[in-house]
Design a protein around this motif. Sequence first.
Motif, PDB file in Angstrom:
ATOM      1  N   ILE A  77     -59.056  64.310   3.386  1.00  0.00           N
ATOM      2  CA  ILE A  77     -59.882  65.484   3.120  1.00  0.00           C
ATOM      3  C   ILE A  77     -59.380  66.645   3.972  1.00  0.00           C
ATOM      4  N   ALA A  78     -58.808  67.635   3.312  1.00  0.00           N
ATOM      5  CA  ALA A  78     -58.260  68.806   4.010  1.00  0.00           C
ATOM      6  C   ALA A  78     -59.390  69.796   4.254  1.00  0.00           C
ATOM      7  N   GLY A  79     -60.158  69.532   5.296  1.00  0.00           N
ATOM      8  CA  GLY A  79     -61.360  70.315   5.577  1.00  0.00           C
ATOM      9  C   GLY A  79     -61.162  71.513   6.473  1.00  0.00           C
ATOM     10  N   LYS A  80     -59.889  71.828   6.780  1.00  0.00           N
ATOM     11  CA  LYS A  80     -59.557  73.025   7.560  1.00  0.00           C
ATOM     12  C   LYS A  80     -60.200  73.037   8.954  1.00  0.00           C
ATOM     13  N   GLY A  81     -60.466  71.862   9.492  1.00  0.00           N
ATOM     14  CA  GLY A  81     -60.968  71.757  10.850  1.00  0.00           C
ATOM     15  C   GLY A  81     -62.434  72.070  11.027  1.00  0.00           C
ATOM     16  N   TYR A  82     -63.169  72.238   9.946  1.00  0.00           N
ATOM     17  CA  TYR A  82     -64.587  72.623  10.020  1.00  0.00           C
ATOM     18  C   TYR A  82     -65.432  71.465  10.554  1.00  0.00           C
ATOM     19  N   CYS A  83     -66.168  71.725  11.638  1.00  0.00           N
ATOM     20  CA  CYS A  83     -66.987  70.679  12.267  1.00  0.00           C
ATOM     21  C   CYS A  83     -68.447  71.081  12.451  1.00  0.00           C
ATOM     22  N   ASN A  84     -68.865  72.182  11.860  1.00  0.00           N
ATOM     23  CA  ASN A  84     -70.264  72.594  11.952  1.00  0.00           C
ATOM     24  C   ASN A  84     -71.112  71.990  10.831  1.00  0.00           C
ATOM     25  N   GLY A  85     -70.497  71.279   9.947  1.00  0.00           N
ATOM     26  CA  GLY A  85     -71.162  70.531   8.895  1.00  0.00           C
ATOM     27  C   GLY A  85     -70.276  69.358   8.546  1.00  0.00           C
ATOM     28  N   SER A  86     -70.818  68.367   7.846  1.00  0.00           N
ATOM     29  CA  SER A  86     -70.078  67.122   7.621  1.00  0.00           C
ATOM     30  C   SER A  86     -69.534  67.027   6.199  1.00  0.00           C
ATOM     31  N   TYR A  87     -68.338  66.500   6.114  1.00  0.00           N
ATOM     32  CA  TYR A  87     -67.716  66.223   4.815  1.00  0.00           C
ATOM     33  C   TYR A  87     -67.980  64.794   4.351  1.00  0.00           C
ATOM     34  N   TRP A  88     -68.577  63.987   5.202  1.00  0.00           N
ATOM     35  CA  TRP A  88     -68.689  62.554   4.927  1.00  0.00           C
ATOM     36  C   TRP A  88     -69.928  62.010   5.619  1.00  0.00           C
ATOM     37  N   GLY A  89     -70.461  60.889   5.097  1.00  0.00           N
ATOM     38  CA  GLY A  89     -71.599  60.230   5.723  1.00  0.00           C
ATOM     39  C   GLY A  89     -71.653  58.769   5.325  1.00  0.00           C
ATOM     40  N   ASP A  90     -72.733  58.092   5.726  1.00  0.00           N
ATOM     41  CA  ASP A  90     -72.793  56.648   5.517  1.00  0.00           C
ATOM     42  C   ASP A  90     -72.824  56.254   4.040  1.00  0.00           C
ATOM     43  N   VAL A 105     -59.456  60.001   6.040  1.00  0.00           N
ATOM     44  CA  VAL A 105     -58.979  60.870   7.119  1.00  0.00           C
ATOM     45  C   VAL A 105     -59.529  62.261   6.841  1.00  0.00           C
ATOM     46  N   ILE A 106     -60.241  62.820   7.810  1.00  0.00           N
ATOM     47  CA  ILE A 106     -60.955  64.076   7.594  1.00  0.00           C
ATOM     48  C   ILE A 106     -60.517  65.118   8.617  1.00  0.00           C
ATOM     49  N   ASP A 107     -60.010  66.239   8.126  1.00  0.00           N
ATOM     50  CA  ASP A 107     -59.733  67.378   9.011  1.00  0.00           C
ATOM     51  C   ASP A 107     -61.035  68.162   9.138  1.00  0.00           C
ATOM     52  N   GLY A 108     -61.973  67.534   9.837  1.00  0.00           N
ATOM     53  CA  GLY A 108     -63.316  68.075   9.982  1.00  0.00           C
ATOM     54  C   GLY A 108     -64.231  66.991  10.525  1.00  0.00           C
ATOM     55  N   ALA A 109     -65.527  67.142  10.281  1.00  0.00           N
ATOM     56  CA  ALA A 109     -66.505  66.231  10.861  1.00  0.00           C
ATOM     57  C   ALA A 109     -67.184  65.373   9.801  1.00  0.00           C
ATOM     58  N   PHE A 110     -67.811  64.299  10.282  1.00  0.00           N
ATOM     59  CA  PHE A 110     -68.659  63.464   9.452  1.00  0.00           C
ATOM     60  C   PHE A 110     -69.989  63.263  10.174  1.00  0.00           C
ATOM     61  N   ARG A 111     -70.936  62.604   9.533  1.00  0.00           N
ATOM     62  CA  ARG A 111     -72.233  62.364  10.178  1.00  0.00           C
ATOM     63  C   ARG A 111     -72.688  60.928   9.914  1.00  0.00           C
ATOM     64  N   VAL A 128     -68.077  64.356  15.079  1.00  0.00           N
ATOM     65  CA  VAL A 128     -69.333  63.963  14.447  1.00  0.00           C
ATOM     66  C   VAL A 128     -70.326  65.106  14.597  1.00  0.00           C
ATOM     67  N   THR A 129     -71.092  65.353  13.560  1.00  0.00           N
ATOM     68  CA  THR A 129     -72.110  66.399  13.592  1.00  0.00           C
ATOM     69  C   THR A 129     -73.265  65.974  12.698  1.00  0.00           C
ATOM     70  N   PRO A 130     -74.509  66.382  12.997  1.00  0.00           N
ATOM     71  CA  PRO A 130     -75.635  65.921  12.175  1.00  0.00           C
ATOM     72  C   PRO A 130     -75.827  66.675  10.865  1.00  0.00           C
ATOM     73  N   GLY A 131     -75.350  67.902  10.778  1.00  0.00           N
ATOM     74  CA  GLY A 131     -75.604  68.718   9.596  1.00  0.00           C
ATOM     75  C   GLY A 131     -74.675  68.393   8.441  1.00  0.00           C
ATOM     76  N   SER A 132     -75.111  68.723   7.242  1.00  0.00           N
ATOM     77  CA  SER A 132     -74.273  68.502   6.060  1.00  0.00           C
ATOM     78  C   SER A 132     -73.508  69.774   5.716  1.00  0.00           C
TER      79      SER A 132
END
Length: 216
Positions: A77-90, A105-111, A128-132
């Motif tokens: 997932i080419a998420g451009k490094g964004y970590c203020n919201g999640s690209y993935w979850g359980d 593999v995520i270029d960013g965060a998950f929750r 890891v971040t709690p927001g979506s």
Amino acid sequence: MAKTLEEIIEELRDFSTSELCDGVGAGKYQTMDYHIQERVTYKKIVGPAFTVKTPIGISGLVPEGILKIKKGEIMVIAGKGYCNGSYWGDHRSICAAMKGAEGVVIDGAFRDLQGCRAAGFPIFARGVTPGSAGKESLGELNIPVICGGVRVCPGDIIVGDSNGVLVLKPEEAEEVMERARRKIEAEKYTIQKMRETGEILPRVIMGNGREKKEEK
């Protein structure tokens, strides 16, 4: 007789990403940004890339990618490094595991860290971040992307372990493994010499006695 991609992938499991980087050569290997680390499970992942290009902070195309991913593939997932919201979850971990995917593999965060751990699906991510993230279905699937500063094309081989994430072209994998084997044998030879002589050899030497230029 040429080896199949499946056979090459199984052979790659015997090597760490560090050993494979040695096989590629100094300055030539393609490793993702060091912030993209093993976050869920300690399982090494090896498989062809299934890429997801998405606008920053938008994850709505990921579910479609999960439906299309094939057994043994790794979602990138080419998420451009964004970590203020999640690209993935359980829930996505559960779905991807049911599809037989190798990992994500995520270029960013998950929750949902605890839920993802319970699902047991391998996740490599920046954090890891709690927001979506946004749910709009925007972006493209299975096209060349930049993930963690590295160009990844669909079908490129992804190798991820506790050292990081490496990208290899399928056509170079066998040669890389052969060079990695030679370096491993040189390390074993050097250790044997140290034990025999008591001399400390900080640099790896080749079996013919020549000192290898690269330091570990």
